[in-house]
Enzyme design. Structure first.
Site: not given
Length: 283
Positions: A83-84, A179, A229
């Protein structure tokens, strides 16, 4: 069973459900097994997500090996996802280690630069039969207690331009999501998804689902979001369950009793996310 998640993501996008992607905190066995156990019981696919920063403690290879071991203990599709990933090198390391899905996040860069970097990762990932997620529209990180407003709403025409320059397998776009824990009710622009859907059927990804209204998430899924997510909610609930175990169990210093308690409680939280995603009973 360990899988490449692309076909299932494409199916999810067509059929109106999503696959939950859970941040596993750098390879924490309790969290990984809670995800796999919940997916098995709900007959759902699941994505075990890994942030680069959280791998600094245990190592990216540790995460891969624990995730593979757990994935192969169940018979529902389980994929392991970087992720990322913020550059070409970390994506290449993930491919070498055996990740079955990678994200290259060039969202902080100009569109042309983002697309060029994404394209380079795609070229190599194809040889590993690993799908690539890209992102356009940088997602802010909302630090606990620090009020921050998120202004990452992307112009659909920028998405169109990006997809003319590169062809990722899935795409995360900024629609007001972030986030961390939101300050108040997040202003999520589903109209952006509607406009993007007019010119592409690529499976979309919704980051920052912690604290987002369930009705908004469900609407996003109906607009082609195939991957949702969750990170912040999971990590806080895991610690909460562990603390409950410390307070309530006669654990006698046995850490495995605390881990078992926290993992089993967290599996129920993951089941709720699976229900939200609509993926229960799809495998």
């Amino acid at each position: 069973m360990l899988t490449n998640n692309l076909e299932m993501l494409q199916r999810a996008s067509r059929e109106g459900f999503a696959i939950p992607a859970i941040n596993t905190q750098g390879g924490n066995y309790d969290i990984i097994w809670a995800c796999c156990k919940a997916a098995q019981e709900m007959r759902s696919p699941i994505i075990l997500a890994h942030y680069v920063a959280t791998g600094a403690f245990s190592g990216h290879d540790w995460f891969v090996n624990v995730a593979k071991w757990c994935a192969n203990k169940v018979d529902v599709p389980v994929s392991i996802h970087l992720d990322h990933g913020d550059g070409f090198d970390i994506c290449m390391e993930a491919l070498r280690l055996g990740f079955t899905s990678v994200m290259i996040d060039g969202s902080t860069r100009p569109i042309e630069e983002n697309a060029a970097m994404t394209g380079e990762v795609i070229k190599v990932a194809k040889h590993f039969d690993v799908p690539v997620e890209a992102e356009i529209g940088e997602l802010l990180r909302l630090d606990g207690g620090v009020p921050m407003e998120n202004k990452n709403i992307v112009d659909p025409e920028q998405v169109r331009h990006f997809l003319q320059l590169c062809q990722p397998d899935t795409l995360a776009i900024g629609i007001g999501n972030a986030h961390g824990y939101y300050k108040g009710k997040p202003d999520i622009h589903l109209d952006v998804l509607e406009k993007v859907r007019q010119f592409t059927d690529i499976p979309l990804v919704l980051h920052g689902c912690t604290g987002m209204e369930e009705s908004v998430i469900k609407q996003a899924i109906q607009l082609g979001v195939a991957k949702i997510n969750f990170g912040t909610e999971i990590r806080y609930k895991y610690v909460q369950h562990y603390q409950e175990g410390l307070n309530e169990l006669d654990h006698q210093g046995h850490s495995w009793k605390l881990s078992q308690y926290a993992s089993e409680a967290l599996a129920e939280d993951v089941k709720n996310i699976i229900r939200l995603s609509g993926s229960a009973g799809t495998v």
